[in-house]
Each structure stands twice: as structure tokens, then as C-alpha cells.
Design an enzyme around this catalytic site. Structure first.
Site, PDB file in Angstrom:
ATOM      1  CD  GLU A  49      -2.963   0.390   2.437  1.00  0.00           C
ATOM      2  OE1 GLU A  49      -3.382  -0.718   2.817  1.00  0.00           O
ATOM      3  OE2 GLU A  49      -3.080   1.432   3.090  1.00  0.00           O
ATOM      4  CG  ASP A  60      -3.038   9.302   7.490  1.00  0.00           C
ATOM      5  OD1 ASP A  60      -3.017   8.076   7.722  1.00  0.00           O
ATOM      6  OD2 ASP A  60      -3.247   9.784   6.372  1.00  0.00           O
TER       7      ASP A  60
END
Ligand SMILES: Cc1ncc(COP(=O)(O)O)c(C=O)c1O
Lengths: 269, 412
Positions: A49, A60
Site C-alpha cells: 500500500e 492520519d
């Protein structure tokens, strides 16, 4: 057959679990990302990924935020990300690559241009964190015409109605976000993850990956027991950050870490 | 983006006040661009908002607090001397500066805090740039007995020390945000991260008409009291509707609050004034509608300040409340449809207007509001003496005195 599909078929056939590491393209520098990806594969990763850096990574935690900042400080742009993938593909034609990013860098390039470039480079799947199925029909059209899977996220707050809709829209695999929170949190509750996974399994036959909050081999093994794949993000990015100035040492540490996860997942029978 | 906006033509002008559609879209703009974890909570919020916005009991409580706590209605004041000096249109000021806490922001925080209470949330969070929305949120959190956490960029904390202290006096916690450019946009990111983590007990009070659906519509509806009052006051004090409305646009909440009741009145022209900073041509500004491009940030599609690869770029304005790289999606739509006009004024023009209002009318305006005033000083002289311009004087300037002094090389 797509690379993602063959990968999961092989995993299933061999009774294994897929290991999916995450790293941000361009962190610490776009020149070494492709070689880090090869290192990940060598140490036992199944799918990679690759984060597309963004200035405002809302979903995040601090570790991956900093990775984006480091990549952007090196002026890593979307075309660089495609170049990294193309570079990786010259030596590795089989490992699936999933791009993970936010809407705006895709929007500004235009859905079809972005998708074409991604496909030319050798990208297999796309996760757009802030693009739920409700807003993604146009992008899906573009992705379908280039055989790129749109990987959707499911979360502890995804209720039954949404679950059905997302399972219908999804292809490749589904990504279950193990906790309420951002990447790098550590409040994963394995019992709750298991309950939700069992619920999801009744709605889809697609492979199920679990990510967010998986920090070490022990947690990876627990999560691997109840899923098809395990995503490791912040813990890997932390190693990259720590050894940003010493690539050789970084690769050694990455290799050790990924091998330990591989071993833990292979313990599961 | 393929669904072309069907409303972009004047024959459907009556539809202006009925946006957004059921998916939260204003034409191409708005929507809900968030991670999966927030989709459920946003659906819950939308449901609660739709239920209570038409609930007589909720509205009675809201109106009562607007009256007794905020001090509404705020006056519509005829700035006679300033109008005379400019020599054209009659200028009226909607005195949001006289509200409790000194700005329009409190209208929205009262509304959202009441909604939080109805939803059983005991903890509220907010982002703030200049600190005005942080103060307004900390204020209502105290008033309704809720825990309050305010996210603020580390840069802004340095620039706005007084408001930081004010927020703390009100019992709230200020969390410095060290990520990205350490300003308002990063504070908003961090508040979203908090929300996603503590979503069960937390209500996120967004401070402007941005964010994912239903925020742009909800914040607008709580601020629309401004335009409703102006409409009544204008009819009773002047006997006709205004010709022109002018408001500054940061995220756009005071502007849409003023405009909303007039969207269907074709005869009323609408001007939103963005911060041109050092000048649009320098690139150092905060004017996405005037000089940006459509994109996706903070949960909605709208005009943004971004580079060629879609990275959000830093904004520049002397007015912290306008220093934001996005803008509410309804404004993006009003721009594209041509219903509202978006213009910009520079730091220096805003400062000139700030001084003019201080000295001619005895009112110290917020630097944000001074942008609206500066634009008025450009258009009023050429207008007819019977023409009516109304400005949203969105806040008082006490918070900006240090900034003005520093700008002029004065140590207080
Ligand atoms: C007095 C005042 N006016 C205007 C603004 C800009 O926000 P908006 O465009 O949402 O009204 C602010 C923001 O802090 C403010 O404090």
C-alpha cells in the site's frame, strides 16, 4: 485475472494470510521508495500500500502525517508517485500495488487522467480515504474502465445499511478500519473487531483486510486469525522515519520487522 | 463531477434558497468527503439537525438564548456621516459586533451547543484560527455545562495570545496543533481527528459554513437570523428592501447569514469580500473564490487555494479570521450561478476602512469586517443617494488592536 485477485487466490490456496505494509511515496525521498518496496516484498509482503502524500491528511495520526510532510518537503508529486510504481514494476510484475490517498490530488488531475496514469504505471487498486461510495460513482466509472479496483473502508461505525451498499460497490478486497480513530492509534479491541468481521462476512465473499492499530507481530497474529490480510502502517513508517538518514540500516530494520510479521502470520494454521 | 449543475440558470432562481439537495450538494459543490468512520455520525447529526430545526420547542429555546444571552436582535445602524463623506449610497451596518462575545460566531455556537445537548453529547470540540470561534464555543460550553476542547494552530496561538487566555478563562482546554502550516486548516484537521476518535460522546462545533454535510447548511441556518432581522429592520426602518448587501468571506458564515433571506430577491445584489492580502497578483492572499480552483478539502467540494498537484497552499491575510484556504460550498455555488459576486480587498485597503470607521462613526470594527467596509468605500460613491447598502459588521475590533499597532510600528 487481476494481480489482487491472483494474490488472494494464492493466499487462500496455501492457507496463508496476506501481509500488507503501508509506506508513503517519497518518504524520506522519492529516489529510494521503489527500493524500499522491493525490500518489503523480499521480507515476505504480499501487497504494497503506497501512500500518496497530501498536505491535509485528516484521517492520519502524527506518524503518517509526518511521513506526508517529509515526502512533500522533497517535492514528491503525483507524477513522482506514478514513476515510483513504474520503476518498481520493471523488476516486479506480480506484487499488487494499492495507492492510498485523499481526494484532492486526484480531483485536480481529473479522474480519467489520474486513472490512466495509474494504470500505465502498474497500479492495481486505489483507496481514497475521504471518498465514500456516495461521492465516488464518477471515479468508479474511470477505475472500472482501467481494471483498477476501488478498495473501500469499513469501520466500527458502519451500520448495516451502509455495509450492504459498500459491499455492493467494492471490488478487490475490503479494508476494515479496526478502531474509531486515526492511523497509528493503539486501542484495538480484538473481540470487537472479530464481532464486526463476522457481521461483514455475512454480506460479502471478498477478502477482508484489517488495518489501523496493528503495531507488532503479536497483534498481527491475533488479527490474522480472524481476517484474510493484515495492514501495517505507522509501525513501519516509524522505522523509516527513525533511520531516514541511513538507508542501509533502514532496509535492514524494515526487513527484520517485516520478517517477524511474516513469521507471526505463518504461525496461524 | 459529471452531474452538471442543473440550477445554473436564472429561470430557476427561486431554487436559490432551497439548497442543498438531499445529498448535501450545492450543484457541484458541498457533499460529504470524509472517512468511513465519520459517515455514520454525520448521518446521525443530519437526522438530529433536520428534526430539531423545525421543532417549535428547540426553536423557542434557541430564540430565547439569542435574545437574553446573545442580546439579539442586533441593531441596523445608519452610518450617516460615513455615507455623507463617501457621497453616494446610504450605508447601514448590521451590528453583529454588539453580540455577546463580539461577533456573529455566537449565533452558530448557541445553535450547535443546543443541538449537542439534545443529542446527549457532553463534550464539544472546535477549531479556531483567530480565536473568535474558540471563544464563542468555550462560552456556550460554559453556559450549557459541557466539557470543551479547542484546537488551534501553534502559529495562531502565538499571534492570538489574548483569545487563548480568554478561552482558558472560560474553562476550556486549548490544544496547540503542530502539524502542517500550524494554522486554522490544520486545527480543523486535528479537530476532525479528535472527533473520529471520541465520536460517541463528542459533538464537533464547526465554526463556519464549511465541512461535510450537514455543516454548511446547519451553520448557515443558525446564522440566518442575521438576514431575517435585516429584512424586517430594513422594511420597518427604511420601508424598502436594500439594493446591495456586502459581507466579508472567510469560510463564509457571516456572509451567508446575511444573504440567505435575500437569495430569491433578484433586485438585491450580493457581494462577498475575500482577503486579497498583499494583492491577488502577489499570490499572498486568502481569496479562493477570486483566485482559486475547485477541489476537495475538509469534507466538501469547493474553491480552494492549492498548487498544481492539489496540495493546499498557505494563505496570507492580516485578518486571522479570513486566513483560510477554502470557502463554504454554498458560496462556490452562488459564484458559479452568478447570484452573488465575489470580490477582494487588500490588507491596506481593509486597514484604511478600519481607521475610517473608528474615526467617522466611533465604531472599532473587526479586521475581517473591515474588508466588507473597504469594498463599500469603493462602490458607494458611484451609487445613487437613495440606494441602500447594508454591511455585515460581523465583529468588533478590540481583538485586532495589537495587530493594528504592530502593523503601524507602535508598541502598546
Ligand atoms: C468578526 C469575524 N468576521 C468574520 C469572520 C470570518 O468567518 P466567516 O467567513 O465564516 O464569517 C471571522 C472569523 O473568525 C470573524 O471573527
Amino acid at each position: 485475472m487481476s494481480r489482487i485477485e491472483s494474490c488472494f487466490n494464492a493466499i487462500k490456496k496455501n492457507n496463508k494470510k496476506a501481509l500488507i505494509p503501508f509506506l508513503t511515496a517519497g518518504d524520506p525521498s522519492p529516489n529510494i521508495t521503489a527500493s524500499l518496496m522491493h525490500e518489503l516484498v523480499l521480507a515476505g509482503s504480499d501487497i504494497i500500500e503506497l501512500g500518496v502524500p497530501f498536505s491535509d491528511p485528516m484521517a492520519d495520526g502524527p506518524v503518517i502525517q509526518r511521513a506526508s510532510e517529509r515526502a512533500l518537503a522533497q517535492n514528491t508529486n503525483t507524477d513522482d508517485v506514478f514513476n515510483i510504481v513504474a520503476d518498481f514494476r520493471t523488476k516486479d510484475k506480480t506484487t499488487p500495488i494499492i495507492l492510498m490517498g485523499y481526494s484532492n490530488p486526484i480531483e485536480i488531475m481529473g479522474y480519467s487522467k489520474f486513472t490512466k496514469k495509474a494504470s500505465d504505471a502498474g497500479v492495481d487498486g486505489l483507496i481514497v480515504v475521504d471518498l465514500p461510495p456516495e461521492e465516488s460513482s464518477d471515479l468508479q466509472g474511470a477505475l472500472t474502465s482501467y481494471d483498477i479496483d476501488q478498495i473501500f473502508l469499513l469501520s466500527p461505525t458502519t451500520i448495516d445499511k451502509r455495509l450492504k451498499m459498500i459491499c455492493k460497490a467494492a471490488s478487490g478486497f475490503l479494508y476494515y478500519v479496526s478502531l474509531k480513530g486515526v492511523t497509528g492509534s493503539n486501542q484495538l479491541d480484538i473481540k470487537m473487531v472479530e464481532e464486526k468481521i463476522n457481521e461483514i462476512r455475512t454480506k460479502t465473499t471478498l477478502p477482508l483486510a484489517v488495518g489501523f492499530g496493528i503495531k507488532d507481530a503479536q497483534v498481527a497474529e491475533c488479527v490474522g486469525r480472524i481476517s484474510d490480510a493484515v495492514v501495517i502502517g505507522s509501525a513501519l513508517v516509524e522505522i523509516i522515519a527513525k533511520y531516514a538518514k541511513n538507508t542501509k540500516e533502514m532496509k535492514k530494520r524494515i526487513s527484520l520487522f517485516i520478517s517477524s510479521l511474516r513469521k507471526a502470520l505463518d504461525n496461524i494454521q | 463531477m459529471s452531474k452538471a449543475n442543473k440550477n445554473i440558470n436564472n429561470s430557476t432562481i427561486n431554487a436559490f434558497s432551497c439548497m442543498p439537495n438531499e445529498n448535501g450538494h450545492f450543484g457541484l459543490y458541498g457533499g460529504r468527503f470524509v472517512s468511513e468512520t465519520l459517515m455514520g455520525p454525520l448521518e446521525d447529526l443530519e437526522e438530529a439537525y433536520k428534526k430539531y430545526i423545525n421543532d417549535p420547542e428547540f426553536n423557542a429555546e434557541f430564540e430565547s438564548d439569542l435574545k437574553h444571552y446573545v442580546g439579539r436582535p442586533s441593531p441596523l445602524y445608519h452610518a450617516k456621516r460615513w455615507s455623507e463623506q463617501l457621497g453616494g449610497a446610504q450605508i447601514y451596518l448590521k451590528r453583529e459586533d454588539l453580540n455577546h462575545t463580539g461577533a456573529h460566531k455566537i449565533n452558530n455556537t448557541v445553535g450547535q451547543a443546543l443541538l449537542a445537548k439534545k443529542m446527549g453529547k457532553k463534550r464539544v470540540i472546535a477549531e479556531t484560527g483567530a480565536g473568535q470561534h474558540g471563544v464563542a464555543t468555550a462560552t456556550v460550553a460554559a453556559r450549557y455545562g459541557m466539557e470543551c476542547v479547542v484546537y488551534m494552530g501553534a502559529e495562531d496561538i502565538k499571534r492570538q495570545a489574548i483569545n487563548v487566555f480568554r478561552i482558558k478563562l472560560l474553562g476550556a482546554t486549548v490544544v496547540p496543533v503542530e502539524a502542517g502550516s500550524k494554522t486554522l486548516k490544520d486545527a480543523l484537521n486535528e479537530a476532525m481527528r479528535d472527533w473520529v476518535t471520541y465520536v460517541d460522546k463528542t459533538f464537533y462545533i464547526i465554526g463556519t459554513v464549511a465541512g461535510p454535510h450537514p455543516y454548511p447548511a446547519m451553520v448557515r441556518d443558525f446564522n440566518a437570523v442575521v438576514g431575517r432581522e435585516v429584512r424586517q429592520q430594513c422594511l420597518s426602518q427604511i420601508g424598502k428592501l436594500p439594493d446591495t448587501l456586502v459581507a466579508c468571506v472567510g469560510g463564509g458564515s457571516n456572509a451567508i447569514g446575511l444573504f440567505h433571506s435575500f437569495l430569491n430577491d433578484k433586485g438585491v445584489s450580493l457581494y462577498g469580500v475575500e482577503a486579497a492580502g498583499d494583492g491577488l497578483e502577489t499570490g499572498k492572499h486568502a481569496a479562493p473564490l477570486s483566485a482559486g480552483k475547485p477541489g476537495v478539502l475538509h469534507g466538501n467540494r469547493t474553491y480552494l487555494m492549492e498548487d498544481n498537484y492539489g496540495q493546499i497552499i498557505e494563505t496570507h491575510s492580516i485578518s486571522a479570521g479570513l486566513d483560510y484556504p477554502g470557502v463554504g460550498p454554498e458560496h462556490a455555488w452562488l459564484k458559479d450561478t452568478g447570484r452573488a459576486n465575489y470580490v477582494s480587498v487588500t490588507n491596506n485597503e481593509a486597514i484604511q476602512a478600519f481607521h475610517d470607521l473608528c474615526q467617522i462613526e466611533g465604531i472599532i470594527p473587526a479586521l475581517e469586517s473591515s474588508h466588507a467596509l473597504a469594498y463599500i468605500s469603493k462602490i458607494a460613491p458611484a451609487m445613487d443617494k437613495n440606494a441602500i447598502i447594508i454591511a455585515n459588521l460581523s465583529g468588533r475590533g478590540d481583538k485586532d488592536i495589537q495587530t493594528i499597532a504592530t502593523h503601524e510600528g507602535i508598541t502598546i
